[in-house]
Enzyme design. Structure first.
Site, mmCIF file in Angstrom:
data_model
loop_
_atom_site.group_PDB
_atom_site.id
_atom_site.type_symbol
_atom_site.label_atom_id
_atom_site.label_comp_id
_atom_site.label_asym_id
_atom_site.label_seq_id
_atom_site.Cartn_x
_atom_site.Cartn_y
_atom_site.Cartn_z
ATOM 1 C CB THR A 72 -0.933 -0.004 1.230
ATOM 2 O OG1 THR A 72 -1.750 -1.175 1.168
ATOM 3 C CG2 THR A 72 -1.809 1.227 1.266
ATOM 4 C CG ASN A 151 -5.631 -8.165 -5.783
ATOM 5 O OD1 ASN A 151 -5.451 -7.373 -6.721
ATOM 6 N ND2 ASN A 151 -6.568 -7.986 -4.877
ATOM 7 C CB ALA A 200 7.550 -8.913 3.570
ATOM 8 C CG HIS A 201 1.461 -9.371 4.178
ATOM 9 N ND1 HIS A 201 0.206 -9.882 3.987
ATOM 10 C CD2 HIS A 201 1.421 -8.103 3.731
ATOM 11 C CE1 HIS A 201 -0.570 -8.948 3.448
ATOM 12 N NE2 HIS A 201 0.158 -7.849 3.281
ATOM 13 C CB THR A 237 13.538 4.315 13.376
ATOM 14 O OG1 THR A 237 13.943 5.583 13.891
ATOM 15 C CG2 THR A 237 14.497 3.243 13.834
ATOM 16 C CB CYS A 325 -22.483 -8.207 2.563
ATOM 17 S SG CYS A 325 -23.759 -7.375 1.644
#
Ligand SMILES: *Cc1c(COP(=O)(O)O)cnc(C)c1O
Length: 393
Positions: A72, A151, A200-201, A237, A325
């Protein structure tokens, strides 16, 4: 009860090797990578090693990779960062109606700021026609953003052909490769893109970390200001453990890529064949061949995707639906609508996405449950009688 996870396109579990690689950076190695002492240096070294792994995996140079919080953020940075950097040159952006919301929503935001967005048409399998892109490029076009693979329906776009058109006209090209990196071969030179988003996920790394490829010399403004990190392109960071985990996860995925693609493609095609054989009035969404090895998307006539999803959930099976929904969205799938799936079939759609731990036994268990549930729901369906399907092909 057996539990079968078939929602790997939504997210994947962290693999054990990734967890082991991350653990020291959540326990004893805690220095701030920007600090000059040895504590800081240990973290800095780990980040740079991960950067090298990511760069190598996609054919980039180390300094062309910046770390982000995920897909994102990468998409937002490209859309807004290029828009702000190049607005004096032009305010026209080209994309498609089947992009992830992390591309579409920044586009809607930019429209409110006076940018003009062209949404290219897609065919009934979700493919973009390169000739349509040729026709859409204007003098004031500053960016083209087209996803590598979708996706929801798994369709793989002809990125090389599309980016070559962009290059000829000297327009920046971005691809959201969140569904492809770690799943099919991705090389930024081969694809000839200026920007490429990674998360990464989606390949067995941790959530909340990603990377963005930015071709050397490409102009883009940062989203986040406030520090010198990542060459001043992304302040804050660094998520050291997350970055280390992502590097490890991608290294592993690349080393197993060919074998896993072959295994999943066989499982995918078995599942598709069996659904079509066992369940009448089921329609495969997306492209049969130009398709992610782990993606299956079907519409089942006469019934609601939510009802199917909830019934499968009661049998321990996790899938997703393009119907409205569903817990994650209020609108029916914009992707299925854009490829011309009739609204009744959008509501009857289910996505099954396979991954590292999916076995043939899992699929057989799912097929049995699916067949039983579809028959049960259809028997009580108010739509079953006299419902006509207007669907070609
Ligand atoms: C998951 C996904 C994203 C969002 O990535 P996050 O890391 O979850 O922010 C963007 N694009 C595509 C195609 C995705 O599948």
């Amino acid at each position: 009860m057996r539990r079968v996870y078939l929602d790997y396109a939504a997210t994947t579990p962290i693999r054990p090797e990734v967890w082991s690689a991350m653990e020291p950076y959540l326990r004893e190695i805690y220095g701030n990578p920007s600090s000059l002492h040895s504590f800081g240096r240990e973290s800095r070294v780990a980040i740079e090693e991960a950067r090298e792994k990511i760069a190598k995996a996609i054919g980039a140079k180390n300094d062309e990779i910046i770390f982000t919080s995920g897909g994102t953020e990468g998409n937002n940075m490209v859309l807004k960062g290029v828009a702000f950097a190049l607005q004096d040159k032009g305010k026209h952006i080209i994309t498609t109606p089947i992009e992830h919301h992390a591309v579409l929503e920044p586009c809607h935001f930019l429209e409110k700021l006076g940018f003009e967005i062209t949404y290219l048409p897609v065919d009934k399998t979700g493919l973009v026609d390169p000739d349509d892109l040729k026709r859409a490029i204007r003098k004031d076009t500053i960016l083209i953003s087209i996803m590598h693979a979708n996706n929801e329906i798994g369709t793989i776009e002809p990125i090389k052909e599309l980016s070559n058109i962009a290059k000829e006209r000297e327009v920046y090209f971005h691809t959201d490769a969140v569904q492809t990196v770690g799943h099919i071969p991705v090389d930024v030179k081969d694809l000839n893109v200026d920007f490429l988003s990674i998360s990464a996920h989606k390949f067995y790394g941790p959530k909340g970390v990603g990377a963005l490829y930015i071709r050397k010399g490409t102009k883009v403004y940062p989203l986040l200001h406030g520090g010198e990190q990542e060459g001043r392109r992304r302040a804050g960071t660094e998520n050291v453990a997350g970055i280390v985990g992502m590097g490890k996860a991608l290294e592993l995925a690349i080393s197993e890529l060919d074998r896993e693609m072959e295994r999943l493609t066989k499982l995918r095609d078995y599942f598709i064949r069996e659904v079509e054989r066992r369940i009448p009035d089921s329609y495969l969404n997306g492209h049969r061949i130009q398709r992610l090895p782990n993606n299956i998307n079907f519409s089942f006539a006469y019934i609601e995707g939510e009802a199917l999803l909830l019934n499968l959930d009661m049998e321990g099976i996790g899938v997703s639906t393009g119907s409205a929904c569903s817990s994650s969205s209020l609108e029916p799938s914009h992707v299925l609508s854009a490829i011309g799936v009739p609204i009744e079939l959008v509501h009857g759609s289910l996505r099954f996405t396979l991954g590292l731990w999916t076995t043939k036994e899992d699929l057989d268990y799912t097929l049995d449950a699916l067949e039983r549930i579809v028959n049960k729901l259809r028997a009580i369906s108010p739509y079953k009688q006299g419902w006509t399907l207007k669907r070609e092909g």
